[in-house]
Design an enzyme around this catalytic site. Structure first.
Site, PDB file in Angstrom:
ATOM      1  N   GLN A 175       0.836  -1.199   0.000  1.00 15.08           N
ATOM      2  CA  GLN A 175       0.000   0.000   0.000  1.00 15.08           C
ATOM      3  C   GLN A 175       0.870   1.249   0.000  1.00 15.08           C
ATOM      4  O   GLN A 175       1.920   1.295   0.631  1.00 15.08           O
ATOM      5  CB  GLN A 175      -0.952   0.002   1.191  1.00 15.08           C
ATOM      6  CG  GLN A 175      -0.295  -0.055   2.557  1.00 15.08           C
ATOM      7  CD  GLN A 175      -1.315   0.012   3.692  1.00 15.08           C
ATOM      8  OE1 GLN A 175      -2.436   0.464   3.498  1.00 15.08           O
ATOM      9  NE2 GLN A 175      -0.923  -0.432   4.867  1.00 15.08           N
ATOM     10  N   HIS A 197      -3.115   0.195  -3.456  1.00 18.96           N
ATOM     11  CA  HIS A 197      -3.989   0.652  -2.367  1.00 18.96           C
ATOM     12  C   HIS A 197      -4.409   2.109  -2.613  1.00 18.96           C
ATOM     13  O   HIS A 197      -5.569   2.383  -2.833  1.00 18.96           O
ATOM     14  CB  HIS A 197      -3.294   0.479  -1.018  1.00 18.96           C
ATOM     15  CG  HIS A 197      -4.137   0.733   0.199  1.00 18.96           C
ATOM     16  ND1 HIS A 197      -4.880   1.874   0.391  1.00 18.96           N
ATOM     17  CD2 HIS A 197      -4.339  -0.014   1.311  1.00 18.96           C
ATOM     18  CE1 HIS A 197      -5.510   1.827   1.546  1.00 18.96           C
ATOM     19  NE2 HIS A 197      -5.206   0.683   2.132  1.00 18.96           N
ATOM     20  N   GLU A 274     -11.627  -2.095  -2.779  1.00 19.03           N
ATOM     21  CA  GLU A 274     -11.877  -2.362  -1.368  1.00 19.03           C
ATOM     22  C   GLU A 274     -12.755  -1.276  -0.769  1.00 19.03           C
ATOM     23  O   GLU A 274     -12.536  -0.097  -0.987  1.00 19.03           O
ATOM     24  CB  GLU A 274     -10.549  -2.439  -0.616  1.00 19.03           C
ATOM     25  CG  GLU A 274     -10.697  -2.818   0.849  1.00 19.03           C
ATOM     26  CD  GLU A 274      -9.361  -3.063   1.535  1.00 19.03           C
ATOM     27  OE1 GLU A 274      -9.350  -3.081   2.777  1.00 19.03           O
ATOM     28  OE2 GLU A 274      -8.338  -3.227   0.830  1.00 19.03           O
ATOM     29  N   ASP A 308     -13.954  -4.808   3.919  1.00 23.13           N
ATOM     30  CA  ASP A 308     -13.111  -4.527   5.079  1.00 23.13           C
ATOM     31  C   ASP A 308     -14.009  -4.033   6.202  1.00 23.13           C
ATOM     32  O   ASP A 308     -14.364  -4.775   7.113  1.00 23.13           O
ATOM     33  CB  ASP A 308     -12.042  -3.494   4.704  1.00 23.13           C
ATOM     34  CG  ASP A 308     -11.168  -3.079   5.884  1.00 23.13           C
ATOM     35  OD1 ASP A 308     -11.338  -3.639   6.985  1.00 23.13           O
ATOM     36  OD2 ASP A 308     -10.309  -2.196   5.726  1.00 23.13           O
ATOM     37  N   LYS A 332      -8.566  -8.665   8.676  1.00 21.31           N
ATOM     38  CA  LYS A 332      -7.750  -7.608   9.265  1.00 21.31           C
ATOM     39  C   LYS A 332      -7.325  -8.054  10.656  1.00 21.31           C
ATOM     40  O   LYS A 332      -8.069  -7.922  11.629  1.00 21.31           O
ATOM     41  CB  LYS A 332      -8.539  -6.295   9.316  1.00 21.31           C
ATOM     42  CG  LYS A 332      -7.677  -5.065   9.387  1.00 21.31           C
ATOM     43  CD  LYS A 332      -8.471  -3.857   8.949  1.00 21.31           C
ATOM     44  CE  LYS A 332      -7.556  -2.754   8.453  1.00 21.31           C
ATOM     45  NZ  LYS A 332      -8.295  -1.720   7.720  1.00 21.31           N
ATOM     46  N   SER A 361      -2.636  -3.782   9.239  1.00 17.16           N
ATOM     47  CA  SER A 361      -2.559  -2.323   9.260  1.00 17.16           C
ATOM     48  C   SER A 361      -1.127  -1.827   9.191  1.00 17.16           C
ATOM     49  O   SER A 361      -0.197  -2.483   9.682  1.00 17.16           O
ATOM     50  CB  SER A 361      -3.214  -1.803  10.543  1.00 17.16           C
ATOM     51  OG  SER A 361      -3.093  -0.401  10.642  1.00 17.16           O
ATOM     52  N   CYS A 362      -0.997  -0.634   8.622  1.00 20.11           N
ATOM     53  CA  CYS A 362       0.282   0.070   8.635  1.00 20.11           C
ATOM     54  C   CYS A 362       0.708   0.399  10.064  1.00 20.11           C
ATOM     55  O   CYS A 362       1.877   0.649  10.324  1.00 20.11           O
ATOM     56  CB  CYS A 362       0.176   1.349   7.822  1.00 20.11           C
ATOM     57  SG  CYS A 362      -1.181   2.428   8.360  1.00 20.11           S
TER      58      CYS A 362
END
Length: 427
Positions: A175, A197, A274, A308, A332, A361-362
């Site tokens: 992403q 992303h 998404e 998501d 997730k 997640s980042c």
């Protein structure tokens, strides 16, 4: 005498995630940027500012042989949004872990991963433990089981879920964050399997009627052709954070029309979209996403819908898979909780013919990312996120290298076992 290591103590270590927590409600309401920060008042409970540094809490299990194995607790970038657990408060999680989780850990065996998770992560007064706690504790328990068995984390999962040892890599999805163009170039030059992303999380980035987003998507496809190797054929995956619905209208047919036009814009590439819309509840999301999927399938487009928001826990994932309310489900991991549930979620998707994307997640850590790789590879998910962080290079390196080491280790053992069998047969 039982020499299997037990947990004799527990260590907690506060730390940092690899990005920030963002107040999704405030951003959707039009919060503006000032450099890297957002200006305005936060709307989601727990936020003191719209953008706050992500935090983590590491939990170390001190085994009776003095080995310490670790897991990391944290939330996702949009903590507290779309049906997720409340804002990740490190101090509150620390207190909860010491008072509730540590006594359970000191009373459990560590050789059986799934059994240990069932005991330690059992509901309290009929309510699940905070999912960030489940996530970090289950990582540590998996590493304890792997230490005892002298195997990789993936091999423990294969044993506990009766899966064959993996032989193939799982495609990696990167992403871009807000540094879109530069990071897209990095992804193309590194031949990432799925990109980019795009972080299309505001009206400014989506544009009137989605034109800004469509131009970006067309640019990505053109850039792949321009600087990518001749044989490079990535999937184009864009996360629009509900903005198709917010800008075009919350109507399944209008949303399907927009996605079909976007597929034409990037013709020649498989398209993932998404979170095209957030319908406000899991029930509404199920119903409307199933309609969008049906409309796209009827048209024969190569576009795929990825869910998501509103699809957080294992129970949610099973509902979406059974309803075919997505072509691909993002699992997730911090929102799912126990990583044993992530394994179950992948298998539930595969059993129902729905794609399984092991995401996250980042805002996670290197430690949680490496655990995620083992789950994705063991269950042979359809793709997995390059994480943590928004820098692209770091996530690709952490996830890609962990996968390479893991498969090389398993293949080495497979060859060694084969040699031993040949030697035994000829002796």
């Amino acid at each position: 005498m039982n020499t299997t290591p037990i947990i004799k103590d527990v260590i907690l270590a506060p730390g940092n995630g690899s990005f920030f927590y963002d107040d999704q409600a405030a951003i959707r309401a039009g919060a503006t940027n000032d450099g890297f920060r957002y200006v305005g008042a936060p709307l989601t409970p727990g936020f003191k500012n719209i953008r706050m540094p992500s935090r983590s809490l590491s939990i170390g299990l001190v085994l009776s042989d003095d080995t310490v194995v670790w897991g990391d607790m944290m939330s996702v970038q949009y903590t507290g949004a779309a049906g997720r657990d409340p804002f990740f408060d490190l101090d509150a999680v620390d207190v909860f872990t010491r008072s509730i989780v540590v006594p359970r850990l000191l009373a459990v065996g560590t050789s059986n991963f799934v059994g240990a998770c069932d005991y330690v992560l059992a509901p309290l007064a009929g309510k699940r433990l905070p999912l960030a706690v489940e996530y970090g504790v289950s990582q540590a328990l998996l590493r304890a089981a792997a230490h005892i068995a002298r195997t990789t984390l993936a091999e423990v999962i294969c044993t506990d879920f009766s899966l064959p040892l993996p032989q193939k890599p799982v495609p990696i999805f990167a992403q871009s964050g807000d540094t879109r163009e530069i990071n897209v170039d990095k992804m193309i030059l590194k031949a990432v399997d799925v990109l980019p992303h795009g972080l299309i999380n505001s009206r400014e980035k989506f544009g009137a009627s989605g034109e800004t987003f469509r131009e970006f998507a067309k640019w990505v496809a053109a850039r792949v052709r321009e600087i990518g190797a001749p044989e490079y054929d990535p999937i184009l995956h864009f996360d629009v954070y509900g903005w198709i619905g917010l800008e075009i209208g919350m109507d399944a047919e209008k949303i399907a029309d927009f996605i079909a036009r976007l597929a034409d814009d990037v013709r020649g590439y498989r398209l993932h979209v998404e979170c095209p819309a957030d319908f406000g509840s899991t029930e509404a999301q199920l119903e409307q996403y199933a309609k969008i999927v049906g409309l796209l399938d009827a048209r024969g487009t190569n576009a795929r819908v990825v869910v998501d928001e509103r699809c957080n826990t294992l129970d949610d994932i099973r509902l979406f898979a059974e309803a075919k309310a997505a072509h691909l489900i993002q699992i997730k991991m911090p929102d799912v909780g126990s990583i044993a549930d992530t394994a179950r979620a992948v298998l539930a998707c595969k059993a129902r013919g729905v794609g399984a994307y092991v995401g996250g997640s980042c805002a996670e850590t290197d430690l949680s990312a490496r655990a995620a790789v083992n789950i994705a590879v063991a269950t042979q998910a359809d793709m997995m996120l390059a994480k943590p962080g928004m820098g692209v290079d770091e996530g690709i390196s952490i996830v890609g290298n962990e996968q390479s080491r893991l498969l090389s280790t398993i293949n080495y053992r497979r060859l060694q076992n084969s040699h031993c069998e040949v030697e035994a047969a000829t002796a």
